[in-house]
Design a protein around this motif. Structure first.
Motif, PDB file in Angstrom:
ATOM      1  N   GLY A 306       0.847  -1.192   0.000  1.00 41.95           N
ATOM      2  CA  GLY A 306       0.000   0.000   0.000  1.00 41.95           C
ATOM      3  C   GLY A 306       0.877   1.234   0.000  1.00 41.95           C
ATOM      4  N   LYS A 307       1.022   1.854   1.177  1.00 43.78           N
ATOM      5  CA  LYS A 307       1.865   3.040   1.294  1.00 43.78           C
ATOM      6  C   LYS A 307       3.333   2.663   1.085  1.00 43.78           C
ATOM      7  N   MET A 308       4.058   3.533   0.393  1.00 44.91           N
ATOM      8  CA  MET A 308       5.420   3.174  -0.021  1.00 44.91           C
ATOM      9  C   MET A 308       6.518   3.817   0.827  1.00 44.91           C
ATOM     10  N   GLU A 309       6.161   4.709   1.762  1.00 42.99           N
ATOM     11  CA  GLU A 309       7.191   5.427   2.506  1.00 42.99           C
ATOM     12  C   GLU A 309       8.106   4.493   3.306  1.00 42.99           C
ATOM     13  N   LEU A 310       7.498   3.498   3.948  1.00 48.85           N
ATOM     14  CA  LEU A 310       8.315   2.595   4.761  1.00 48.85           C
ATOM     15  C   LEU A 310       9.155   1.658   3.912  1.00 48.85           C
ATOM     16  N   TRP A 311       8.708   1.373   2.680  1.00 54.26           N
ATOM     17  CA  TRP A 311       9.545   0.590   1.762  1.00 54.26           C
ATOM     18  C   TRP A 311      10.796   1.389   1.403  1.00 54.26           C
ATOM     19  N   GLU A 312      10.630   2.694   1.206  1.00 52.13           N
ATOM     20  CA  GLU A 312      11.790   3.559   0.934  1.00 52.13           C
ATOM     21  C   GLU A 312      12.748   3.554   2.122  1.00 52.13           C
ATOM     22  N   GLU A 313      12.183   3.672   3.327  1.00 51.48           N
ATOM     23  CA  GLU A 313      13.028   3.679   4.523  1.00 51.48           C
ATOM     24  C   GLU A 313      13.744   2.343   4.700  1.00 51.48           C
ATOM     25  N   LEU A 314      13.024   1.247   4.445  1.00 54.57           N
ATOM     26  CA  LEU A 314      13.624  -0.083   4.583  1.00 54.57           C
ATOM     27  C   LEU A 314      14.811  -0.254   3.642  1.00 54.57           C
ATOM     28  N   THR A 315      14.652   0.128   2.385  1.00 51.28           N
ATOM     29  CA  THR A 315      15.738  -0.044   1.418  1.00 51.28           C
ATOM     30  C   THR A 315      16.919   0.878   1.729  1.00 51.28           C
ATOM     31  N   ASP A 316      16.654   2.065   2.232  1.00 52.37           N
ATOM     32  CA  ASP A 316      17.759   2.951   2.635  1.00 52.37           C
ATOM     33  C   ASP A 316      18.569   2.314   3.761  1.00 52.37           C
ATOM     34  N   LEU A 317      17.876   1.706   4.707  1.00 51.38           N
ATOM     35  CA  LEU A 317      18.565   1.045   5.817  1.00 51.38           C
ATOM     36  C   LEU A 317      19.333  -0.186   5.342  1.00 51.38           C
ATOM     37  N   MET A 318      18.783  -0.905   4.361  1.00 50.56           N
ATOM     38  CA  MET A 318      19.486  -2.063   3.807  1.00 50.56           C
ATOM     39  C   MET A 318      20.812  -1.634   3.188  1.00 50.56           C
ATOM     40  N   LEU A 319      20.814  -0.506   2.511  1.00 46.35           N
ATOM     41  CA  LEU A 319      22.043   0.003   1.921  1.00 46.35           C
ATOM     42  C   LEU A 319      23.015   0.478   2.994  1.00 46.35           C
TER      43      LEU A 319
END
Length: 524
Positions: A306-319
């Motif tokens: 649904g909302k994509m903000e936390l997906w962005e945060e998750l991938t930033d943390l993965m990097l």
């Protein structure tokens, strides 16, 4: 007494009918609960009868082959014929509206892929392992290459009957597929030979302490005792009801279910909507790393989108931290083996194609797409739908309702009532007894094999050896009334990352490939 017997014997049958109807008449006009039967005594019951059997009438008499939802008669017939190894062909051309919006077209090559004389698929026409190795990037101690690109999605014992779970597990073993346990714990019926993916839900069933909190020691023991557990999936949400937990009523909790789930008898058990072990993307990554470190297994998660903000945060943390999930299962909002309120099932979460595209583009933008094995789920158990998912970036397909149909589900849509007439989604022992495990396991295995074989045949028609080679230019989708089509690349504005692939033989020879143990070594 003799006089009474003589009177009853001499009374005509129609008199009894009249007495019965008169009693019903009196009951109807005196009761105040049902307006129709009060206003129209006796005959009003016809309305309730027709309402009750209406779905069956529409399914078998009224609706045509392409009208029903969620699966129409043609789709169900293909699954049934495929699972029984019957003729699943059709004659006289397609009966589908190919100008409809969203219609999928696979673009064939001028010259199909030609198998070499020593190619593995000459012997096993349905053998297609996953092109990616789960846990490779993060160097897990026990990486896993699924032997099958099509596997059985999460369905718990409790939601499905014991015989249905056992049939699916034995079928998965025969087909070389893995079987996701669902969040209800690792039951004896999941231990019949197949590789398993252990799912951990918000209730932590099977790996919880007495207070309902996650217990890592129980998980370590479980994965040590049962080496056929090849991966662990953390369930964040599912397509049927994302953001909502469930309740297992005390009346449905048997001693067996209580022992498997590590729950008390005699009280309702609630699956919360949230995890207690973590609440943020950072904590999720810590949770994944802790489990992977303690068990050595690939760890990932399942989520609707649904909302994509936390997906962005998750991938930033993965990097930033160079850690993350080994796989991600994207569940489309059209999924639905679990009982759910219509408001959730119909309106919450994106359908698979939109949700997957949104997530994949974020991972691609961050250069993370090939670190993760993407599992696609949501009404994808048909060759064209599966290949569309592969073209978009999926690495594996999980099937649930289609697998249920392979063991006898007739789409009665009574999963939430415990009255499934096919004995699949019920704990009613009488109904469950109708499932012949030997027969149904052969059918579920054959369905998986047939689906893989046809996926592979279309892949060869498109000029490739493996579905991972499909690109977004290889699939067109219909754009509706203007009768034009466009490629997936044009429609979703990205091109998937190329997957590293040498040949089918190298995948099969991988030492970490699944389902290679003898069944007697795996079965507890």
């Amino acid at each position: 007494m003799d006089q009474l017997k003589d009177f009853l014997a001499s009374t005509p049958w129609w008199a009894y009918v009249l007495v019965f109807l008169f009693i019903v008449f009196l009951r109807d006009i005196l009761q105040k609960k049902h307006t129709i039967s009060h206003n129209f005594p006796v005959v009003g019951h016809l309305r309730y009868l027709l309402e009750t059997i209406g779905p069956e009438l529409r399914q078998y008499i009224v609706a045509n082959n392409r009208e029903e939802l969620p699966f129409n008669r043609s789709q169900r017939s293909w699954i049934y014929a495929s699972s029984k190894k019957q003729n699943n062909y059709q004659g006289f051309g397609t009966d589908q509206d190919q100008s409809a919006a969203g219609y999928v077209f696979i673009n064939p090559a001028l010259f199909p892929y030609k198998l070499k004389p020593d190619h593995p698929n000459l012997k096993e026409k349905d053998l297609v392992p996953c092109a990616k190795l789960m846990g490779e990037y993060h160097q897990r101690r026990r990486p896993f290459r699924p032997r099958s690109i099509v596997n059985i999605s999460a369905m718990s014992f409790g939601s499905l009957s014991a015989r249905a779970i056992e049939s699916l597990n034995r079928g998965a073993y025969a087909a070389g597929a893995f079987h996701n346990t669902g969040e209800g714990g690792y039951s004896p019926y999941h231990k019949k030979g197949a590789d398993t993916m252990l799912q951990i839900g918000t209730g932590y069933f099977g790996v919880r302490d007495d207070d309902g909190n996650f217990d890592i020691d129980k998980l370590i023991k479980l994965t040590t005792d049962y080496p056929q557990i090849r991966a662990i999936e953390i369930k964040l949400s599912q397509g049927a009801k994302p953001g909502k937990g469930g309740v297992l009523p005390a009346s449905k909790i048997t001693k067996e279910i209580a022992e498997i789930r590590h729950i008390p008898m005699g009280q309702d058990v609630i699956s919360p909507s949230n995890h207690s072990a973590f609440t943020t993307p950072n904590e999720l990554l810590d949770f994944i790393e802790n489990i992977a470190d303690k068990t050595g297994l690939p760890v990932g998660f399942k989520s609707a989108v649904g909302k994509m903000e936390l997906w962005e945060e998750l991938t930033d943390l993965m990097l930033e931290r160079n850690i993350g999930p080994d796989f991600i299962a994207i569940d489309g909002g059209e999924g639905g083996t679990g009982a759910a309120p219509p408001s959730f099932a119909n309106h919450v979460a994106l359908p698979f194609v939109f949700g997957f595209a949104a997530v994949y583009k974020i991972f691609q933008k961050k250069g993370l797409a090939n670190r993760v094995v993407f599992i696609a789920s949501g009404k994808l158990g048909f060759p064209s739908s599966s290949l569309m998912a592969f073209a978009m970036g999926a690495d594996l397909i999980n099937v649930a309702r289609e697998a249920m149909m392979s063991v006898g589900c007739i789409q009665a849509q009574s999963c939430h009532t415990n009255t499934c007439p096919a004995g699949v989604a019920t704990q009613n022992k009488w109904l469950e007894m109708g499932i012949n495990v030997k027969d149904k396991s052969e059918r579920s295995g054959q369905y998986l094999k047939t689906l893989r074989k046809e996926i592979l045949e279309i892949t060869h028609a498109a000029g490739y050896e493996h579905p991972c080679q499909m690109t977004m230019d290889d699939v067109d989708v219909g754009m509706g009334d203007n009768n034009y089509t466009t490629t997936l690349k044009q429609a979703y504005k990205y091109e998937k990352e190329a997957v590293s692939f040498t040949d089918m033989k190298s995948l099969i020879e991988c030492p970490h490939i699944g389902n290679i143990q003898k069944i007697e070594d795996q079965v507890s």
